[in-house]
Motif scaffolding. Structure first.
Motif, short mmCIF file in Angstrom:
data_model
loop_
_atom_site.label_atom_id
_atom_site.label_comp_id
_atom_site.label_asym_id
_atom_site.label_seq_id
_atom_site.Cartn_x
_atom_site.Cartn_y
_atom_site.Cartn_z
N THR A 80 1.68 9.79 8.84
CA THR A 80 2.62 9.63 9.96
C THR A 80 3.88 8.90 9.51
OG1 THR A 80 0.76 9.55 11.51
CG2 THR A 80 2.87 8.73 12.29
N ALA A 81 3.69 7.84 8.73
CA ALA A 81 4.86 7.11 8.22
C ALA A 81 5.69 7.98 7.29
CB ALA A 81 4.39 5.84 7.50
N ALA A 82 5.03 8.78 6.46
CA ALA A 82 5.77 9.65 5.54
C ALA A 82 6.56 10.71 6.28
CB ALA A 82 4.79 10.30 4.55
N LEU A 83 6.01 11.26 7.34
CA LEU A 83 6.73 12.27 8.11
C LEU A 83 7.95 11.68 8.81
CD1 LEU A 83 3.75 14.24 9.68
CD2 LEU A 83 5.34 15.05 7.91
N MET A 84 7.91 10.39 9.13
CA MET A 84 9.04 9.74 9.80
C MET A 84 10.09 9.24 8.82
SD MET A 84 7.13 7.64 12.84
CE MET A 84 8.69 7.24 13.63
N LEU A 85 9.78 9.23 7.53
CA LEU A 85 10.75 8.78 6.52
C LEU A 85 10.89 9.86 5.44
CD1 LEU A 85 9.55 5.08 6.11
CD2 LEU A 85 11.59 5.87 7.32
N PRO A 86 11.44 11.02 5.81
CA PRO A 86 11.53 12.12 4.83
C PRO A 86 12.58 11.90 3.76
CG PRO A 86 12.59 12.74 6.88
CD PRO A 86 11.96 11.40 7.13
N ASP A 87 13.62 11.12 4.06
CA ASP A 87 14.66 10.86 3.08
C ASP A 87 15.26 9.49 3.35
OD1 ASP A 87 16.74 11.21 5.16
OD2 ASP A 87 16.17 13.31 5.02
N SER A 101 2.69 4.95 13.74
CA SER A 101 1.51 5.18 12.91
C SER A 101 0.27 4.59 13.55
CB SER A 101 1.73 4.58 11.52
OG SER A 101 2.84 5.14 10.87
N VAL A 102 0.41 3.41 14.13
CA VAL A 102 -0.72 2.77 14.81
C VAL A 102 -1.16 3.59 16.01
CG1 VAL A 102 -1.39 0.75 16.16
CG2 VAL A 102 -0.22 0.45 13.99
N LEU A 103 -0.19 4.07 16.80
CA LEU A 103 -0.53 4.82 18.02
C LEU A 103 -1.20 6.16 17.69
CD1 LEU A 103 2.65 4.17 20.21
CD2 LEU A 103 0.40 3.10 20.40
N VAL A 104 -0.70 6.85 16.66
CA VAL A 104 -1.32 8.13 16.28
C VAL A 104 -2.74 7.91 15.79
CG1 VAL A 104 -1.17 10.07 14.68
CG2 VAL A 104 0.89 9.23 15.80
N GLY A 241 -4.56 2.26 10.88
CA GLY A 241 -3.27 2.94 10.92
C GLY A 241 -2.14 2.08 10.40
N ALA A 242 -2.13 0.79 10.80
CA ALA A 242 -1.11 -0.13 10.27
C ALA A 242 -1.26 -0.29 8.75
CB ALA A 242 -1.23 -1.48 10.96
N ALA A 243 -2.51 -0.37 8.28
CA ALA A 243 -2.74 -0.49 6.84
C ALA A 243 -2.27 0.76 6.10
CB ALA A 243 -4.22 -0.73 6.58
#
Length: 383
Positions: A80-87, A101-104, A241-243
Motif C-alpha cells: 500500500t505504501a509503495a503504491l502511494m509513492l510511485p515516484d 497502510s494501517v487502514l487497508v 500494517g504500520a510495520a
C-alpha cells in the motif's frame, strides 16, 4: 522529579506511557546523531520489527491466538505504501501513507479475524499459515500492478525543510534521509506502543486476558469470545500494517521475497524470546533479531572464517541463544526479569526489620543495673 510529574507518573497510566515514549524518542534522537547511515538503517529495522512484534504480542501473548501470517499482513502495508509513492514527485505526506497502510491492513485483518474467530490452536495457526503462503503469490498474479517478482520501488521524498531546520538548530548537523526514516520509524513505534499499552491495561485488555486464561470462565462472565478474538486480531493487523509501511520506507522496496514465511516465524521468535505478553519483551526480541546476526558474522570474519562460513555461523548462534532462553528463562527475557524483580521485592518486604538496641533496661549496662526490681524484706527474702 517535579511534583506534577510525580503525580502524573503515579496517577495516570496514559501519562506514564507518554512520558516513557518521549524519553525513548529523545534517546533515539541523540543516538542518531552519533551513528552512520548503516546503523540508522539497523535502527529502522529494529523499529519496524518491534512494531510488528508488539502487535503479535497482543494477539498471542494477551489473547492466546497463534498467528503465522503476520508477515503477509506486513506485505499488505508495504505494498500500500509503495503504491502511494510511485515516484519522488509524489506529494503524499508520509504520515498519510502510514495511515492509509494501517487502514487497508486493518480491513484485511478484520476479514481474516472474523473468518478465524472459531478456530483454535493448530487450526488457527494453519489458517494464518495459508495466508502467509498466499499473499506473496497474489503479488505474482497481479504482476502488472504489483511488480511481479521484482516488486515495487518505493520512492522516498526528500527530508522536509522543517525537519532539516530543526535538526540543524538543535544539533548543528544536517539530517540524512536514513536518519529521517529511522526517526519516523521510532516515532511510529512510540505511538503504537502507547496505544497498545493503554489498551492492554484497560477493560479491553482484561477481556483479552480472560479469554486467554479460560474461555468458559470468560463466557460465563459475559465476555463475547468472538468479538474479543476479532478485536485482538484487528489491533494486531493494524500494527502489522504500520510495520509494513516502515519496512517499505527502510528498504525502499516491496517485493514478494521480503515477505516469506520466514518473516512470520521471525516475528513469532521475537515475541517468544522477549516474553509473551510484554511489549518491552517484544522490543528486546526485535533488538536481538536485528543486531545479533550481524555481530556474530563480524566476529566470525575477524576470527578468520570465510564470508560464507561467517554468514552460516549467525543462524547457529541465534538458535543456541533461543534454546538457552527457552531452557533458562521460559518466560522470555523480559518475563524472567520481571519475575526476578517481583521475587526480590517480596523477599525485601518479608525480611524482618532490624531490632534497635534499647538504651534502658539492658542487662549489664550502667543505665540498667542488674538488681532485682522485686521488693524484699529486711532479711533478704521477697515480700
Amino acid at each position: 522529579m517535579p511534583a506534577k510529574l510525580q503525580r502524573l507518573w503515579r496517577d495516570s497510566v496514559l501519562g506514564r506511557h507518554v512520558l516513557v515514549a518521549l524519553v525513548g524518542l529523545l534517546v533515539v534522537l541523540l543516538l542518531l546523531e552519533t551513528v552512520n547511515d548503516f546503523r540508522a538503517i539497523q535502527l529502522s529495522s529494529m523499529a519496524y520489527l518491534g512494531i510488528a512484534a508488539g502487535g503479535l504480542t497482543i494477539l498471542t501473548g494477551l489473547n492466546g491466538q497463534i498467528s503465522l501470517g503476520h508477515g503477509a499482513l506486513m506485505a499488505i502495508g508495504a505494498y500500500t505504501a509503495a503504491l502511494m509513492l510511485p515516484d519522488r514527485d509524489a506529494s503524499t505526506p508520509l504520515p498519510l501513507v502510514v495511515l492509509v497502510s494501517v487502514l487497508v491492513t486493518l480491513a484485511v485483518g478484520t476479514a481474516v479475524g472474523a473468518a478465524a474467530a472459531r478456530l483454535h490452536g493448530p487450526y488457527l495457526a494453519g489458517a494464518t499459515l495459508a495466508l502467509a503462503v498466499a499473499v506473496p503469490g497474489i503479488a505474482l498474479y497481479f504482476g502488472e500492478t504489483l511488480g511481479g517478482e521484482q516488486g515495487l520501488r518505493v520512492s522516498m521524498p526528500d527530508v522536509p525543510v522543517w525537519a532539516l531546520d530543526a535538526e540543524y538548530l538543535l544539533t548543528g548537523t544536517e539530517m540524512t534521509r536514513s536518519g529521517w526514516v529511522a526517526l519516523m520509524a521510532w516515532t511510529t513505534l512510540a505511538v503504537t506502543y502507547v496505544l497498545l499499552a493503554n489498551l492492554s491495561r484497560g477493560r479491553v485488555g482484561r477481556r483479552w486476558r480472560a479469554v486467554r486464561d479460560g474461555e468458559v470462565s470468560a463466557e460465563l462472565a459475559g465476555v463475547r469470545l468472538g468479538r474479543s478474538r476479532v478485536s485482538a486480531f484487528m489491533v494486531s493487523a493494524a500494527a502489522a500494517g504500520a510495520a509494513g509501511a516502515m519496512l517499505a520506507f527502510t528498504v525502499r522496496l516491496a517485493a514478494p521475497s521480503g515477505f516469506t514465511l520466514t518473516l512470520s516465524l521471525t516475528l513469532l521468535t521475537a515475541v517468544v524470546l522477549g516474553g509473551l505478553g510484554s511489549l518491552g519483551g517484544a522490543l528486546v526480541g526485535a533488538a536481538l533479531l536485528t543486531f545479533l546476526p550481524p555481530f556474530v558474522t563480524s566476529v566470525g570474519s575477524d576470527a578468520g572464517l570465510s564470508d560464507l562460513r561467517a554468514a552460516e555461523l549467525a543462524p547457529l548462534v541465534y538458535g543456541l541463544v533461543m534454546i538457552a532462553v527457552i531452557l533458562l528463562a521460559p518466560a522470555g527475557i523480559a518475563g524472567s526479569f520481571r519475575a526476578w524483580r517481583i521475587r526480590r521485592q517480596a523477599r525485601v518486604a518479608l525480611a524482618p526489620a532490624p531490632v534497635a538496641a534499647s538504651t534502658t533496661g539492658t542487662t549489664g549496662t550502667p543505665d540498667s543495673p542488674t538488681r532485682s526490681t522485686v521488693p524484699t524484706s529486711s532479711k533478704g527474702t521477697p515480700t
